[in-house]
Write an enzyme that holds these catalytic residues in place. Structure first.
Site, PDB file in Angstrom:
ATOM      1  N   ASN A   1     -41.909  65.959  22.548  1.00 47.96           N
ATOM      2  CA  ASN A   1     -40.872  66.370  21.599  1.00 47.96           C
ATOM      3  C   ASN A   1     -39.516  65.931  22.136  1.00 47.96           C
ATOM      4  OD1 ASN A   1     -38.761  67.943  20.400  1.00 47.96           O
ATOM      5  ND2 ASN A   1     -40.330  69.302  19.542  1.00 47.96           N
TER       6      ASN A   1
ATOM      7  N   ASP B   1     -36.494  66.400  20.756  1.00 46.68           N
ATOM      8  CA  ASP B   1     -35.342  67.133  20.196  1.00 46.68           C
ATOM      9  C   ASP B   1     -34.151  67.177  21.150  1.00 46.68           C
ATOM     10  OD1 ASP B   1     -37.177  69.883  18.587  1.00 46.68           O
ATOM     11  OD2 ASP B   1     -36.929  67.779  18.038  1.00 46.68           O
ATOM     12  N   HIS B   2     -34.433  67.491  22.421  1.00 47.04           N
ATOM     13  CA  HIS B   2     -33.308  67.845  23.289  1.00 47.04           C
ATOM     14  C   HIS B   2     -32.593  66.654  23.896  1.00 47.04           C
ATOM     15  CE1 HIS B   2     -33.940  71.850  22.192  1.00 47.04           C
ATOM     16  NE2 HIS B   2     -35.189  71.824  22.591  1.00 47.04           N
TER      17      HIS B   2
ATOM     18  N   ARG C   1     -21.324  65.920  21.820  1.00 46.82           N
ATOM     19  CA  ARG C   1     -20.074  65.131  21.685  1.00 46.82           C
ATOM     20  C   ARG C   1     -20.098  64.268  20.423  1.00 46.82           C
ATOM     21  NH1 ARG C   1     -17.710  64.196  26.825  1.00 46.82           N
ATOM     22  NH2 ARG C   1     -17.708  66.240  27.878  1.00 46.82           N
TER      23      ARG C   1
ATOM     24  N   HIS D   1     -38.103  67.772  15.502  1.00 44.30           N
ATOM     25  CA  HIS D   1     -37.904  68.927  14.631  1.00 44.30           C
ATOM     26  C   HIS D   1     -36.608  68.757  13.861  1.00 44.30           C
ATOM     27  CE1 HIS D   1     -37.653  73.635  14.419  1.00 44.30           C
ATOM     28  NE2 HIS D   1     -37.625  73.081  13.251  1.00 44.30           N
TER      29      HIS D   1
ATOM     30  N   ARG E   1     -34.214  70.384  11.959  1.00 46.03           N
ATOM     31  CA  ARG E   1     -33.818  71.750  11.616  1.00 46.03           C
ATOM     32  C   ARG E   1     -32.821  71.748  10.465  1.00 46.03           C
ATOM     33  NH1 ARG E   1     -34.169  76.255  14.726  1.00 46.03           N
ATOM     34  NH2 ARG E   1     -35.613  76.124  16.499  1.00 46.03           N
TER      35      ARG E   1
ATOM     36  N   ARG F   1     -28.944  70.972  14.343  1.00 41.24           N
ATOM     37  CA  ARG F   1     -28.298  71.168  15.650  1.00 41.24           C
ATOM     38  C   ARG F   1     -28.648  70.055  16.635  1.00 41.24           C
ATOM     39  NH1 ARG F   1     -31.406  76.568  17.698  1.00 41.24           N
ATOM     40  NH2 ARG F   1     -30.819  77.247  15.615  1.00 41.24           N
ATOM     41  N   HIS F   2     -29.786  69.368  16.421  1.00 40.91           N
ATOM     42  CA  HIS F   2     -30.106  68.245  17.306  1.00 40.91           C
ATOM     43  C   HIS F   2     -30.567  67.024  16.504  1.00 40.91           C
ATOM     44  CE1 HIS F   2     -34.022  70.156  16.897  1.00 40.91           C
ATOM     45  NE2 HIS F   2     -33.792  71.064  17.826  1.00 40.91           N
TER      46      HIS F   2
ATOM     47  N   GLU G   1     -41.693  68.246  12.735  1.00 35.05           N
ATOM     48  CA  GLU G   1     -41.708  69.699  12.567  1.00 35.05           C
ATOM     49  C   GLU G   1     -40.598  70.073  11.596  1.00 35.05           C
ATOM     50  OE1 GLU G   1     -41.067  71.002  16.555  1.00 35.05           O
ATOM     51  OE2 GLU G   1     -43.200  71.233  16.905  1.00 35.05           O
TER      52      GLU G   1
ATOM     53  N   THR H   1     -34.380  79.092  19.778  1.00 32.85           N
ATOM     54  CA  THR H   1     -35.472  78.138  19.571  1.00 32.85           C
ATOM     55  C   THR H   1     -36.508  78.842  18.696  1.00 32.85           C
ATOM     56  OG1 THR H   1     -37.089  76.719  20.670  1.00 32.85           O
ATOM     57  CG2 THR H   1     -36.668  78.859  21.698  1.00 32.85           C
ATOM     58  N   THR H   2     -37.579  78.167  18.406  1.00 28.62           N
ATOM     59  CA  THR H   2     -38.567  78.774  17.516  1.00 28.62           C
ATOM     60  C   THR H   2     -39.163  80.017  18.157  1.00 28.62           C
ATOM     61  OG1 THR H   2     -39.058  76.576  16.692  1.00 28.62           O
ATOM     62  CG2 THR H   2     -40.644  78.299  16.166  1.00 28.62           C
TER      63      THR H   2
ATOM     64  N   GLU I   1     -51.191  74.690  15.116  1.00 35.31           N
ATOM     65  CA  GLU I   1     -50.614  74.580  16.458  1.00 35.31           C
ATOM     66  C   GLU I   1     -50.294  75.993  16.918  1.00 35.31           C
ATOM     67  OE1 GLU I   1     -47.645  71.644  17.332  1.00 35.31           O
ATOM     68  OE2 GLU I   1     -46.824  72.838  18.978  1.00 35.31           O
TER      69      GLU I   1
ATOM     70  N   HIS J   1     -44.965  74.923  22.887  1.00 33.52           N
ATOM     71  CA  HIS J   1     -43.727  75.715  23.022  1.00 33.52           C
ATOM     72  C   HIS J   1     -43.619  76.337  24.404  1.00 33.52           C
ATOM     73  CE1 HIS J   1     -40.026  77.297  21.288  1.00 33.52           C
ATOM     74  NE2 HIS J   1     -40.160  78.148  22.281  1.00 33.52           N
ATOM     75  N   GLY J   2     -42.629  75.878  25.117  1.00 37.27           N
ATOM     76  CA  GLY J   2     -42.342  76.437  26.431  1.00 37.27           C
ATOM     77  C   GLY J   2     -43.275  75.977  27.532  1.00 37.27           C
TER      78      GLY J   2
ATOM     79  N   GLY K   1     -41.719  69.498  24.996  1.00 38.33           N
ATOM     80  CA  GLY K   1     -40.429  68.808  24.896  1.00 38.33           C
ATOM     81  C   GLY K   1     -39.442  69.232  25.957  1.00 38.33           C
ATOM     82  N   HIS K   2     -39.036  70.484  25.888  1.00 36.89           N
ATOM     83  CA  HIS K   2     -37.910  70.936  26.729  1.00 36.89           C
ATOM     84  C   HIS K   2     -38.129  70.636  28.215  1.00 36.89           C
ATOM     85  CE1 HIS K   2     -35.332  73.942  28.796  1.00 36.89           C
ATOM     86  NE2 HIS K   2     -34.480  73.556  27.870  1.00 36.89           N
TER      87      HIS K   2
HETATM   88  C1  LIG Z   1     -41.927  74.534  16.997  1.00 35.15           C
HETATM   89  C2  LIG Z   1     -41.563  74.495  18.425  1.00 35.15           C
HETATM   90  O1  LIG Z   1     -42.023  75.250  19.223  1.00 35.15           O
HETATM   91  C3  LIG Z   1     -40.651  73.465  18.917  1.00 35.15           C
HETATM   92  O2  LIG Z   1     -41.190  72.239  18.776  1.00 35.15           O
HETATM   93  C4  LIG Z   1     -39.357  73.519  18.181  1.00 35.15           C
HETATM   94  O3  LIG Z   1     -38.843  72.237  18.068  1.00 35.15           O
HETATM   95  C5  LIG Z   1     -38.442  74.399  18.960  1.00 35.15           C
HETATM   96  O4  LIG Z   1     -37.167  74.270  18.431  1.00 35.15           O
HETATM   97  P1  LIG Z   1     -36.082  73.512  19.339  1.00 35.15           P
HETATM   98  O5  LIG Z   1     -36.600  72.140  19.589  1.00 35.15           O
HETATM   99  O6  LIG Z   1     -34.876  73.542  18.446  1.00 35.15           O
HETATM  100  O7  LIG Z   1     -35.996  74.313  20.591  1.00 35.15           O
HETATM  101  N1  LIG Z   2     -44.198  72.582  19.038  1.00 38.18           N
HETATM  102  C1  LIG Z   2     -43.788  72.629  20.433  1.00 38.18           C
HETATM  103  C2  LIG Z   2     -42.920  71.450  20.751  1.00 38.18           C
HETATM  104  O1  LIG Z   2     -42.883  70.472  20.008  1.00 38.18           O
HETATM  105  C3  LIG Z   2     -42.119  71.447  21.970  1.00 38.18           C
HETATM  106  O2  LIG Z   2     -41.699  72.734  22.316  1.00 38.18           O
HETATM  107  P1  LIG Z   2     -40.890  72.844  23.715  1.00 38.18           P
HETATM  108  O3  LIG Z   2     -41.760  72.213  24.770  1.00 38.18           O
HETATM  109  O4  LIG Z   2     -39.617  72.082  23.532  1.00 38.18           O
HETATM  110  O5  LIG Z   2     -40.708  74.323  23.908  1.00 38.18           O
END
Ligand SMILES: CC(=O)[C@@H](O)[C@H](O)COP(=O)(O)O
Ligand SMILES: NCC(=O)COP(=O)(O)O
Length: 241
Positions: A7, A9-10, A18, A43, A45, A49-50, A70, A100-101, A151, A190-191, A212-213
């Protein structure tokens, strides 16, 4: 072998701080694919936001593996999904105030809306999954809608401490077993991190992990290619034990 969805997103979170055109989440996705990512998750949103709309359209053209978008149930986002036609859409809950979700989609409460949205996405050739808590009632409701893929939200497991960890692992194990009885494809995310992914990766029946994170965080120090390679290695070694 369990598949890894990265993922990105971040990467966009840093960019949006910026409003620059760097770092580019598309470049991150391509490097993640080079490193062995089986799919790319992003994702879109409602508050943007990202990930931005343009990222979604560009990603569709550039991606070489699978694109897993997502998004919430909102019409304007689903309209975009139907225009872009990613390989997969994962329906997730969303509220503007969340960091976050925070939980899974309430399939029981929003059953008819989810079914209508899932039917619309499927009619556009998109594979649909639903992001839900490891809850038997939610899984049963998801199975009855007929999307075929869920999921499991691993956030509670990821945040758990001490004895809660085993309690959450037991809950996820039971949820996966129940889902398989309904013939569902089961993903999880997630996480998840380098330290906690092994216990999830080794649950029989889980086919894909979306992470992702923790990968993007590691990429700040080791680069995204290495961050993905190391995560794949951690998962491989866990499964090999
Ligand atoms: C659905 C999920 O758990 C994540 O993939 C989601 O993208 C979390 O949102 P953020 O990426 O905004 O943290
Ligand atoms: N659906 C979970 C995802 O895409 C990534 O979640 P995270 O690892 O950023 O918490």
């Amino acid at each position: 072998m369990i598949k890894l969805g990265v993922n990105i997103d971040h990467v966009a979170t840093i960019r949006q701080q910026r409003y620059t055109d760097y770092p580019d989440p598309i470049l991150a996705a391509l490097k993640a694919e080079d490193a062995g990512a089986d799919l790319i998750t992003l994702h879109l949103r409602e508050d943007r936001r990202h990930i931005q709309d343009s990222d979604v359209f560009t990603m569709r053209k550039m991606i070489r593996t699978r694109m897993n978008l997502e998004c919430s149930l909102s019409k304007n986002i689903i309209d975009i999904a139907c225009q872009v036609k990613p390989n997969d859409v994962c329906l997730v809950p969303e509220n503007r105030s969340e960091l976050t979700t925070e939980g899974g989609l309430d399939v029981i409460k929003y059953n008819s809306t989810i079914k209508d949205v899932a039917d619309r996405l499927s009619s556009n050739g998109i594979n649909v999954s639903i992001f839900i808590d490891p809850d038997i009632g939610q899984i049963e409701a998801a199975a009855k809608i007929g999307v075929g893929v869920i999921e499991i939200h691993t956030g509670k497991y990821s945040d758990a401490k001490f004895t809660e960890i085993n309690n959450e692992l037991f809950r996820i194990n039971e949820a996966v077993k129940f889902a398989k009885k309904y013939g569902l494809k089961v993903n999880a995310g997630h996480g998840l991190s380098y330290d906690n992914v092994a216990s999830i990766a080794t649950i029989e029946g889980i086919e894909e992990l979306n992470i992702g994170h923790s990968i993007i965080s590691r990429a700040l120090f080791d680069g995204i290619y290495n961050a993905v390679v190391i995560m794949k290695q951690v998962i491989f070694e866990a499964k090999a034990k």
